[in-house]
Scaffold this active site. Structure first.
Site, PDB file in Angstrom:
ATOM      1  N   ARG A 116       0.840  -1.213   0.000  1.00  0.00           N
ATOM      2  CA  ARG A 116       0.000   0.000   0.000  1.00  0.00           C
ATOM      3  C   ARG A 116       0.877   1.267   0.000  1.00  0.00           C
ATOM      4  O   ARG A 116       0.681   2.160  -0.816  1.00  0.00           O
ATOM      5  CB  ARG A 116      -0.925   0.019   1.229  1.00  0.00           C
ATOM      6  CG  ARG A 116      -1.989  -1.047   1.269  1.00  0.00           C
ATOM      7  CD  ARG A 116      -2.841  -1.090   0.035  1.00  0.00           C
ATOM      8  NE  ARG A 116      -3.396   0.186  -0.316  1.00  0.00           N
ATOM      9  CZ  ARG A 116      -3.846   0.488  -1.550  1.00  0.00           C
ATOM     10  NH1 ARG A 116      -3.790  -0.404  -2.525  1.00  0.00           N
ATOM     11  NH2 ARG A 116      -4.358   1.665  -1.806  1.00  0.00           N
ATOM     12  N   ASN A 171      -4.372   7.973   5.782  1.00  0.00           N
ATOM     13  CA  ASN A 171      -3.219   7.251   6.332  1.00  0.00           C
ATOM     14  C   ASN A 171      -2.233   6.793   5.264  1.00  0.00           C
ATOM     15  O   ASN A 171      -1.060   6.589   5.538  1.00  0.00           O
ATOM     16  CB  ASN A 171      -3.659   6.055   7.185  1.00  0.00           C
ATOM     17  CG  ASN A 171      -4.783   5.243   6.580  1.00  0.00           C
ATOM     18  OD1 ASN A 171      -5.945   5.663   6.608  1.00  0.00           O
ATOM     19  ND2 ASN A 171      -4.453   4.084   6.021  1.00  0.00           N
ATOM     20  N   THR A 173      -1.272  -0.313  19.972  1.00  0.00           N
ATOM     21  CA  THR A 173      -0.650   0.867  19.372  1.00  0.00           C
ATOM     22  C   THR A 173       0.443   1.410  20.290  1.00  0.00           C
ATOM     23  O   THR A 173       0.294   1.381  21.515  1.00  0.00           O
ATOM     24  CB  THR A 173      -1.678   1.984  19.091  1.00  0.00           C
ATOM     25  OG1 THR A 173      -0.971   3.159  18.658  1.00  0.00           O
ATOM     26  CG2 THR A 173      -2.505   2.350  20.323  1.00  0.00           C
ATOM     27  N   CYS A 180       1.861   6.941  10.643  1.00  0.00           N
ATOM     28  CA  CYS A 180       0.910   7.904  10.067  1.00  0.00           C
ATOM     29  C   CYS A 180       0.155   8.633  11.176  1.00  0.00           C
ATOM     30  O   CYS A 180      -0.135   9.830  11.070  1.00  0.00           O
ATOM     31  CB  CYS A 180      -0.049   7.203   9.102  1.00  0.00           C
ATOM     32  SG  CYS A 180      -0.854   5.743   9.783  1.00  0.00           S
ATOM     33  N   HIS A 238      -8.774   3.572  12.853  1.00  0.00           N
ATOM     34  CA  HIS A 238      -7.946   3.355  11.659  1.00  0.00           C
ATOM     35  C   HIS A 238      -8.632   2.422  10.676  1.00  0.00           C
ATOM     36  O   HIS A 238      -9.221   1.415  11.075  1.00  0.00           O
ATOM     37  CB  HIS A 238      -6.593   2.764  12.082  1.00  0.00           C
ATOM     38  CG  HIS A 238      -5.494   2.957  11.084  1.00  0.00           C
ATOM     39  ND1 HIS A 238      -5.467   2.296   9.872  1.00  0.00           N
ATOM     40  CD2 HIS A 238      -4.389   3.744  11.109  1.00  0.00           C
ATOM     41  CE1 HIS A 238      -4.381   2.675   9.199  1.00  0.00           C
ATOM     42  NE2 HIS A 238      -3.720   3.557   9.924  1.00  0.00           N
TER      43      HIS A 238
HETATM   44  N1  LIG Z   1      -0.961   1.316   5.201  1.00  0.00           N
HETATM   45  C1  LIG Z   1      -0.850   2.415   5.928  1.00  0.00           C
HETATM   46  O1  LIG Z   1      -1.792   3.161   6.127  1.00  0.00           O
HETATM   47  C2  LIG Z   1       0.489   2.772   6.517  1.00  0.00           C
HETATM   48  C3  LIG Z   1       0.718   4.121   6.858  1.00  0.00           C
HETATM   49  C4  LIG Z   1       1.958   4.470   7.381  1.00  0.00           C
HETATM   50  C5  LIG Z   1       2.934   3.514   7.573  1.00  0.00           C
HETATM   51  N2  LIG Z   1       2.666   2.205   7.246  1.00  0.00           N
HETATM   52  C6  LIG Z   1       3.730   1.212   7.480  1.00  0.00           C
HETATM   53  O2  LIG Z   1       4.325   0.897   6.230  1.00  0.00           O
HETATM   54  C7  LIG Z   1       4.724  -0.480   6.223  1.00  0.00           C
HETATM   55  C8  LIG Z   1       4.042  -1.193   5.058  1.00  0.00           C
HETATM   56  O3  LIG Z   1       2.636  -1.100   5.222  1.00  0.00           O
HETATM   57  P1  LIG Z   1       1.660  -1.433   4.004  1.00  0.00           P
HETATM   58  O4  LIG Z   1       0.303  -1.091   4.504  1.00  0.00           O
HETATM   59  O5  LIG Z   1       2.168  -0.819   2.758  1.00  0.00           O
HETATM   60  O6  LIG Z   1       1.829  -3.025   3.960  1.00  0.00           O
HETATM   61  P2  LIG Z   1       1.591  -4.015   2.720  1.00  0.00           P
HETATM   62  O7  LIG Z   1       0.503  -3.487   1.845  1.00  0.00           O
HETATM   63  O8  LIG Z   1       1.439  -5.370   3.312  1.00  0.00           O
HETATM   64  O9  LIG Z   1       2.965  -3.936   1.900  1.00  0.00           O
HETATM   65  C9  LIG Z   1       4.167  -4.576   2.257  1.00  0.00           C
HETATM   66  C10 LIG Z   1       4.791  -5.128   0.990  1.00  0.00           C
HETATM   67  O10 LIG Z   1       6.140  -5.533   1.244  1.00  0.00           O
HETATM   68  C11 LIG Z   1       6.339  -6.807   0.652  1.00  0.00           C
HETATM   69  N3  LIG Z   1       7.437  -7.510   1.331  1.00  0.00           N
HETATM   70  C12 LIG Z   1       7.367  -8.394   2.354  1.00  0.00           C
HETATM   71  N4  LIG Z   1       8.611  -8.824   2.698  1.00  0.00           N
HETATM   72  C13 LIG Z   1       9.475  -8.202   1.866  1.00  0.00           C
HETATM   73  C14 LIG Z   1      10.893  -8.232   1.720  1.00  0.00           C
HETATM   74  N5  LIG Z   1      11.665  -8.984   2.507  1.00  0.00           N
HETATM   75  N6  LIG Z   1      11.455  -7.449   0.774  1.00  0.00           N
HETATM   76  C15 LIG Z   1      10.694  -6.685  -0.042  1.00  0.00           C
HETATM   77  N7  LIG Z   1       9.334  -6.624   0.049  1.00  0.00           N
HETATM   78  C16 LIG Z   1       8.737  -7.377   0.991  1.00  0.00           C
HETATM   79  C17 LIG Z   1       5.000  -7.497   0.830  1.00  0.00           C
HETATM   80  O11 LIG Z   1       4.901  -8.600  -0.046  1.00  0.00           O
HETATM   81  P3  LIG Z   1       3.976  -9.845   0.439  1.00  0.00           P
HETATM   82  O12 LIG Z   1       2.595  -9.326   0.511  1.00  0.00           O
HETATM   83  O13 LIG Z   1       4.224 -10.855  -0.631  1.00  0.00           O
HETATM   84  O14 LIG Z   1       4.503 -10.272   1.778  1.00  0.00           O
HETATM   85  C18 LIG Z   1       4.046  -6.363   0.478  1.00  0.00           C
HETATM   86  O15 LIG Z   1       3.842  -6.249  -0.906  1.00  0.00           O
HETATM   87  C19 LIG Z   1       4.314  -1.047   7.597  1.00  0.00           C
HETATM   88  O16 LIG Z   1       5.428  -0.971   8.443  1.00  0.00           O
HETATM   89  C20 LIG Z   1       3.248  -0.089   8.064  1.00  0.00           C
HETATM   90  O17 LIG Z   1       3.174  -0.003   9.474  1.00  0.00           O
HETATM   91  C21 LIG Z   1       1.487   1.829   6.700  1.00  0.00           C
END
Ligand SMILES: NC(=O)c1ccc[n+]([C@@H]2O[C@H](COP(=O)([O-])OP(=O)(O)OC[C@H]3O[C@@H](n4cnc5c(N)ncnc54)[C@H](OP(=O)(O)O)[C@@H]3O)[C@@H](O)[C@H]2O)c1
Length: 349
Positions: free
Chosen positions: A13, A320, A216, A157, A184
């Site tokens: 995401r 977010n 959290t 976020c 959230h």
């Molecule tokens: N979503 C939000 O609103 C938000 C806001 C601020 C911060 N964050 C933070 O940002 C981070 C990611 O969140 P997200 O929501 O984007 O999660 P997400 O949608 O699950 O994205 C994570 C991606 O990383 C991939 N991945 C897993 N292991 C990996 C590796 N070793 N090397 C490279 N890529 C890998 C995953 O692939 P697979 O699915 O195949 O495992 C997935 O495509 C988290 O720490 C979260 O707390 C999120």
């Protein structure tokens, strides 16, 4: 001015939102050079073009032999899970945006540096303060960066949402204590229907069927910015069945006597100065209306309440995904100006 060369590790995401924000939010001195994501290239291309939350990407995306052509710009795509094999040195990467959510320690970040990247920024709070050289909430402390920092975090976020608001209230009203409740949207660490989860029994429950309390560390994260508030704040969070846009309900006791109009006026005044980071609205809006809002937090003026002159309650909205991705890019752009200053100083000496 040489653009900062960026790689995204983890194209979920936040990773994909970074790409859209980079290509759709006007020119920046940043160049997306590489993406590392274990998924197949054709799926990566598909999810770049189409997004259930943000709709079709406005720029053309083509698959090429070892990557994507996004709006005519070549972006190398790797599917490497062994960090030491990542081509960050060969690609001259200035900053890795670590968005996989898989790594959070200094030791893991250093593997990216050993692979040749000059810096790494976590898209989440680090495990401890020792794991990063700095945690940055853009608009609050980014000017404290010297340019020498190698491992950074842009916090969460929710931290980005509430820190600018708390900054105003602690200056003008003296915060004594507070409760922060994050509401959230669902995330990819929750199942669509019930499934096993290994650390949190509540996360075994379907994200589309329930309002789910989750852990959290928001209060602890804020304490890192405002040590004077350490031990004075507590936080809770619930996930709700929406796909994006969240809110934080702040309930604070303050030393100064106040009322709702004064609180809103203080936020309004600060929002004018803070520009993209803080906002306030008097419109009667719902969460969907904040989709693609780039501001870190927007106070809902009509929801501000004050009881007995000292108990203040605020509702602060934030996208977010979009706002946070824009802040990560803002931090990168700031780093680029620091690098530029350092390079110029070297030439002049
Ligand atoms: N979503 C939000 O609103 C938000 C806001 C601020 C911060 N964050 C933070 O940002 C981070 C990611 O969140 P997200 O929501 O984007 O999660 P997400 O949608 O699950 O994205 C994570 C991606 O990383 C991939 N991945 C897993 N292991 C990996 C590796 N070793 N090397 C490279 N890529 C890998 C995953 O692939 P697979 O699915 O195949 O495992 C997935 O495509 C988290 O720490 C979260 O707390 C999120």
């Amino acid at each position: 001015m040489k653009p900062l060369r960026i790689a995204i590790n983890g194209y979920g995401r936040i990773g994909r939102c970074l790409v859209r924000a980079l290509f759709e939010s006007g020119p920046r001195q940043l160049q997306l050079v590489a993406i590392n994501e274990p998924a197949e290239l054709k799926t990566i291309a598909h999810l770049t073009r189409y997004d259930s939350t943000f709709g079709r990407f406005s720029k053309p995306v083509d698959e090429v032999e070892d990557g994507l052509l996004i709006d005519g710009e070549l972006v190398r795509v790797c599917g490497e899970t062994n960090v030491s094999k990542l081509p960050w040195g060969e690609l001259d990467i200035d900053v890795v945006l670590e968005c996989s959510g898989t790594f959070s320690s200094r030791r893991e970040a250093e593997q990216h540096l050993q692979a040749g990247a000059k810096r790494l920024i976590f898209s989440h709070p680090a495990e401890s303060e020792d794991d990063v050289d700095a945690t940055i909430v853009y608009g609050i402390n980014h000017r404290e960066l010297s340019g020498e920092e190698r491992i950074l975090s842009t916090g969460s976020c929710t931290t980005n949402c509430v820190v600018p608001v708390l900054d105003v209230l602690r200056h003008h009203l003296d915060i004594e204590a507070g409760m922060l409740n994050t509401i959230h949207s669902a995330m990819n660490d929750q199942p669509v229907i019930d499934a096993y989860h290994h650390t949190d029994l509540r996360k075994t429950r379907s994200a589309i069927q329930s309002i789910i309390p989750v852990d959290t560390g928001l209060a602890r994260g804020i304490g890192r910015f405002f040590p004077c508030l350490l031990g004075r704040l507590e936080s809770t969070a619930i996930r709700v069945p929406t796909v994006n846009v969240s809110a934080v309900n702040l309930t604070l006791t303050v030393a100064q006597h106040t009322d709702a109009a004064t609180v809103n006026a203080l936020i309004e005044q600060a929002a004018v100065q803070a520009g993209a980071v803080l906002g306030i609205t008097e419109e009667p809006l719902a969460s969907c209306d904040f989709l693609r809002d780039p501001r870190s937090g927007i106070v809902d003026a009509g929801q501000t309440r004050v009881a007995n002159g000292h108990l203040v309650k605020l509702l602060v909205w934030f996208d977010n995904e979009w706002a946070y991705s824009n802040r990560m890019l803002d931090v990168c752009e700031h780093i680029q100006t620091l690098d530029d200053d350092i390079a110029r100083a070297l030439v002049n000496n």
